[in-house]
Motif scaffolding. Structure first.
Motif, PDB file in Angstrom:
ATOM      1  N   UNK A  75      61.291  -9.539 101.289  1.00 20.25           N
ATOM      2  CA  UNK A  75      60.168  -9.354 100.384  1.00 20.25           C
ATOM      3  C   UNK A  75      59.221 -10.527 100.462  1.00 20.25           C
ATOM      4  N   UNK A  76      58.335 -10.588  99.503  1.00 20.63           N
ATOM      5  CA  UNK A  76      57.336 -11.650  99.439  1.00 20.63           C
ATOM      6  C   UNK A  76      57.920 -12.828  98.666  1.00 20.63           C
ATOM      7  N   UNK A  77      58.102 -13.942  99.344  1.00 16.39           N
ATOM      8  CA  UNK A  77      58.735 -15.123  98.763  1.00 16.39           C
ATOM      9  C   UNK A  77      57.684 -16.191  98.494  1.00 16.39           C
ATOM     10  N   UNK A  78      57.439 -16.455  97.229  1.00 15.49           N
ATOM     11  CA  UNK A  78      56.469 -17.477  96.847  1.00 15.49           C
ATOM     12  C   UNK A  78      57.222 -18.801  96.720  1.00 15.49           C
ATOM     13  N   UNK A  79      56.853 -19.765  97.535  1.00 13.38           N
ATOM     14  CA  UNK A  79      57.609 -21.015  97.616  1.00 13.38           C
ATOM     15  C   UNK A  79      57.293 -21.958  96.451  1.00 13.38           C
ATOM     16  N   UNK A 110      58.258 -35.004  97.473  1.00  8.71           N
ATOM     17  CA  UNK A 110      58.001 -33.564  97.436  1.00  8.71           C
ATOM     18  C   UNK A 110      56.726 -33.276  96.643  1.00  8.71           C
ATOM     19  N   UNK A 111      56.212 -32.082  96.865  1.00 11.53           N
ATOM     20  CA  UNK A 111      55.113 -31.547  96.061  1.00 11.53           C
ATOM     21  C   UNK A 111      55.514 -30.160  95.570  1.00 11.53           C
ATOM     22  N   UNK A 112      55.197 -29.861  94.318  1.00  9.48           N
ATOM     23  CA  UNK A 112      55.335 -28.500  93.820  1.00  9.48           C
ATOM     24  C   UNK A 112      54.075 -27.706  94.147  1.00  9.48           C
ATOM     25  N   UNK A 113      54.256 -26.430  94.405  1.00  9.19           N
ATOM     26  CA  UNK A 113      53.120 -25.519  94.513  1.00  9.19           C
ATOM     27  C   UNK A 113      52.319 -25.558  93.224  1.00  9.19           C
ATOM     28  N   UNK A 114      51.028 -25.354  93.337  1.00  9.94           N
ATOM     29  CA  UNK A 114      50.187 -25.263  92.141  1.00  9.94           C
ATOM     30  C   UNK A 114      49.764 -23.817  91.861  1.00  9.94           C
ATOM     31  N   UNK A 115      50.450 -22.876  92.503  1.00 11.74           N
ATOM     32  CA  UNK A 115      50.264 -21.469  92.159  1.00 11.74           C
ATOM     33  C   UNK A 115      51.114 -21.129  90.929  1.00 11.74           C
ATOM     34  N   UNK A 116      50.703 -20.148  90.133  1.00 15.96           N
ATOM     35  CA  UNK A 116      51.564 -19.674  89.040  1.00 15.96           C
ATOM     36  C   UNK A 116      52.651 -18.760  89.615  1.00 15.96           C
ATOM     37  N   UNK A 117      53.696 -19.378  90.137  1.00 17.73           N
ATOM     38  CA  UNK A 117      54.681 -18.682  90.964  1.00 17.73           C
ATOM     39  C   UNK A 117      55.293 -17.459  90.293  1.00 17.73           C
ATOM     40  N   UNK A 118      55.826 -17.674  89.113  1.00 17.67           N
ATOM     41  CA  UNK A 118      56.548 -16.602  88.436  1.00 17.67           C
ATOM     42  C   UNK A 118      55.613 -15.480  88.014  1.00 17.67           C
ATOM     43  N   UNK A 119      54.427 -15.845  87.630  1.00 17.01           N
ATOM     44  CA  UNK A 119      53.433 -14.829  87.269  1.00 17.01           C
ATOM     45  C   UNK A 119      53.066 -13.989  88.497  1.00 17.01           C
TER      46      UNK A 119
END
Length: 216
Positions: A75-79, A110-119
């Motif tokens: 599926x589509x995996x948002x990192x 490390x860096x976290x994504x700045x996308x609203x991953x869970x949303x």
């Protein structure tokens, strides 16, 4: 109109096709309503793969940057996170195989994504019924290399851009999927899910508090 930059990779090793680039092109040709999408192809090569998005960001001045990569997932995996290490079990397309080297010398761990991953994941599931998940690792190969390099660029420039990385599945006609060794999804379906990711990420700068972690 808000501008969005999407990157995909050239074919890797013996493959003649990479769904990440095909999906990026589909997003450029048929973007979500209310945005302009520019697609750029990245070489699957350490170092060189960071130059292209850097130049594309300067040229297109996007509000949002999303890099796509291929992975044997269903599926589509948002990192969630990019880590500052290149540690490669196999060579890249130029024969490079760095081991225990930083992506950026003296960069953060490390860096976290700045996308609203869970949303994003929730909206993909709701709007398309496609499988989607938050992923806790982008590996330590070229995908993570690009993800970390992108987030370092966005964190150190004087702009308020957001970005992240999404892994997508093989397509059914690819050899690894045709012999049923990995899951697959038609690239048109993948692009349909990615349109939801882009729309959601552009519309929301905060995430939702729902479980999406992993036990291992």
């Amino acid at each position: 109109m808000p501008r969005v930059l999407v990157t995909g990779f050239e074919p890797f090793a013996q493959d003649t096709y990479n769904p990440s680039w095909a999906a990026a092109q589909l997003l450029q040709d048929d973007p979500p309503d209310g945005m302009e999408v520019t697609a750029v192809q990245l070489p699957c090569v350490f170092g060189e793969s960071l130059k292209v998005p850097r130049e594309a960001v300067l040229e297109t001045d996007p509000l949002l940057v999303v890099s796509l990569g291929l992975s044997p997932r269903d599926g589509i995996s948002v990192e969630r996170v990019a880590i500052n290490v290149n540690d490669c079990p196999i060579p890249d397309n130029a024969g490079h195989q760095p081991v225990d080297e930083p992506v950026v010398a003296d960069g953060p761990v490390a860096y976290f994504s700045t996308l609203p991953l869970k949303r994003c994941v929730a909206e993909v599931q709701k709007q398309t019924a496609l499988r989607s998940e938050v992923s806790q690792t982008a590996g330590t190969f070229v995908c993570n290399h690009v993800f970390y390099g992108l987030m370092h660029l966005l964190a150190t420039e004087d702009k308020q851009r957001r970005g992240g990385f999404v892994h997508i599945p093989h397509t059914p006609e690819m050899p690894a999927a045709a012999n049923q060794s990995v899951p697959s999804l038609p690239v048109e379906d993948t692009a349909r899910g990615l349109r939801v990711v882009l729309s959601t990420a552009l519309a929301h700068d905060t995430d939702i508090a729902v479980p999406a972690g992993a036990t291992h």
